[in-house]
Scaffold this active site. Structure first.
Site, PDB file in Angstrom:
ATOM      1  N   CYS A   1      -2.172  -2.534   7.724  1.00  0.00           N
ATOM      2  CA  CYS A   1      -2.124  -3.469   6.593  1.00  0.00           C
ATOM      3  C   CYS A   1      -0.872  -4.337   6.582  1.00  0.00           C
ATOM      4  O   CYS A   1      -0.921  -5.494   6.147  1.00  0.00           O
ATOM      5  CB  CYS A   1      -2.261  -2.694   5.290  1.00  0.00           C
ATOM      6  SG  CYS A   1      -3.922  -2.011   5.115  1.00  0.00           S
TER       7      CYS A   1
ATOM      8  N   LYS B   1      -6.713  -4.857  -3.118  1.00  0.00           N
ATOM      9  CA  LYS B   1      -7.342  -5.588  -1.998  1.00  0.00           C
ATOM     10  C   LYS B   1      -8.401  -4.715  -1.332  1.00  0.00           C
ATOM     11  O   LYS B   1      -8.202  -3.518  -1.147  1.00  0.00           O
ATOM     12  CB  LYS B   1      -6.274  -6.024  -0.991  1.00  0.00           C
ATOM     13  CG  LYS B   1      -5.502  -4.892  -0.337  1.00  0.00           C
ATOM     14  CD  LYS B   1      -4.407  -5.461   0.555  1.00  0.00           C
ATOM     15  CE  LYS B   1      -3.599  -4.392   1.258  1.00  0.00           C
ATOM     16  NZ  LYS B   1      -4.337  -3.543   2.182  1.00  0.00           N
TER      17      LYS B   1
ATOM     18  N   ASP C   1       0.787  -1.244   0.000  1.00  0.00           N
ATOM     19  CA  ASP C   1       0.000   0.000   0.000  1.00  0.00           C
ATOM     20  C   ASP C   1       0.817   1.292   0.000  1.00  0.00           C
ATOM     21  O   ASP C   1       0.470   2.253   0.708  1.00  0.00           O
ATOM     22  CB  ASP C   1      -0.979   0.004   1.192  1.00  0.00           C
ATOM     23  CG  ASP C   1      -1.941  -1.168   1.162  1.00  0.00           C
ATOM     24  OD1 ASP C   1      -1.836  -1.999   0.242  1.00  0.00           O
ATOM     25  OD2 ASP C   1      -2.804  -1.262   2.056  1.00  0.00           O
TER      26      ASP C   1
HETATM   27  C1  C5J Z   1      -3.215   0.500   5.504  1.00  0.00           C
HETATM   28  C2  C5J Z   1      -4.991   1.639   6.662  1.00  0.00           C
HETATM   29  N1  C5J Z   1      -2.729   0.354   4.289  1.00  0.00           N
HETATM   30  N2  C5J Z   1      -4.186   2.097   7.606  1.00  0.00           N
HETATM   31  N3  C5J Z   1      -4.503   0.940   5.601  1.00  0.00           N
HETATM   32  O1  C5J Z   1      -2.526   0.328   6.486  1.00  0.00           O
HETATM   33  O2  C5J Z   1      -6.182   1.839   6.707  1.00  0.00           O
END
Ligand code: C5J
Length: 267
Positions: free
Chosen positions: A205, A172, A60
């Site tokens: 994540c 995702k 991400d």
């Molecule tokens: C991730 C989030 N990528 N913090 N998403 O950590 O909502």
């Protein structure tokens, strides 16, 4: 009086079936024994990474989490410190991986379909969501497009961590990269046994994905200077959690540079 009998589980058959299915079909591939093997100075103990069955997983690295006007910002976080903390490390990992015979380079992105049909009600409008104008699918800053929606400029990767041809992108809908994606099948098809993990945010994540991977038998190495959190003490706690109890979730290595050097030394 005789103790009361515990009531039977609603569907004991389903429980047994689920446990029976855990066999090979859901687990990571076996580690490649032939080919270069890197010895890495990880904690809680050193790890051997077989390059041919190791994948780099970048989680991400999206504007939605690293830039002002994205989803992380909409949740009330100060997003301005993340890039400096983790992108130089991520760039080192990517550069090394692109020049080594690894099994795969994977980029995940938290991204929903335009019609939000893959976003559960809880995540979209449940009681823990931000105010209505800051929710998934809304526009917080014009240039970023709709929050967390695939195809919006803000949902794209930051420049430093943009996927290149031949690398795999896994959209995702959840925090964990194995949930409602084909990631496990992709990794299994490529014979992956070990994952080098970096990305944002560490305790959401990244950690969720590492726990999912660990349950499926993947050996994970979290790279400390290639991951970041909005809440520094949560990053520190995650690193400690991962490698506690003998490495209950996996291994950690402090510097991307050291890991890259160890990988390069193996070939
Ligand atoms: C991730 C989030 N990528 N913090 N998403 O950590 O909502």
């Amino acid at each position: 009086m005789a103790p009361k009998k515990r009531p039977a589980a609603a569907d004991n058959g389903a429980v047994k079936r689920a446990r029976g299915q855990q066999a090979d079909e859901h687990f990571a591939a076996k580690a490649a024994m032939e080919g270069p093997i890197a010895k890495v100075n990880t904690l809680p103990k050193p790890v051997s990474l077989p390059l041919k069955s190791t994948a780099l997983v970048c989680i991400d690295f999206q504007k939605d989490f690293l830039d002002v006007g994205g989803f992380g910002h909409a949740l009330g976080n100060d997003v301005t410190k993340l890039a400096d903390e983790c992108l130089p490390g991520a760039a080192k990992l990517l550069e090394a991986a692109r020049n080594l015979p690894l099994a795969a380079i994977i980029h995940t992105k938290e991204a929903h379909l335009e019609d939000l049909s893959d976003c559960c009600e809880m995540k979209l409008s449940g009681p823990r969501c931000p105010p209505e104008d800051k929710r998934i699918g809304k526009v917080l800053a014009e240039g970023m497009g709709r929050l967390l929606v695939d195809g919006s400029p803000g949902n794209d990767f930051v420049d430093v961590a943009k996927p290149r041809d031949g690398e795999i992108v896994v959209p995702k809908p959840g925090k964990g990269a194995f949930f409602l994606t084909g990631l496990n099948e992709i990794l299994r098809a490529k014979g992956v046994s070990h994952l080098i993990v970096c990305g944002v945010t560490t305790e959401v994540c990244v950690q969720t994905t590492m726990r999912e991977a660990n349950d499926r038998g993947y050996e994970c190495v979290l790279v400390e200077d290639a991951t970041a959190s909005y809440i520094p003490k949560f990053k520190a706690a995650t690193i400690e959690m991962v490698r506690s109890q003998g490495g209950i979730v996996g291994y950690t290595v402090e510097k991307a540079e050291d890991l890259a050097r160890a990988l390069q030394a193996a070939v």
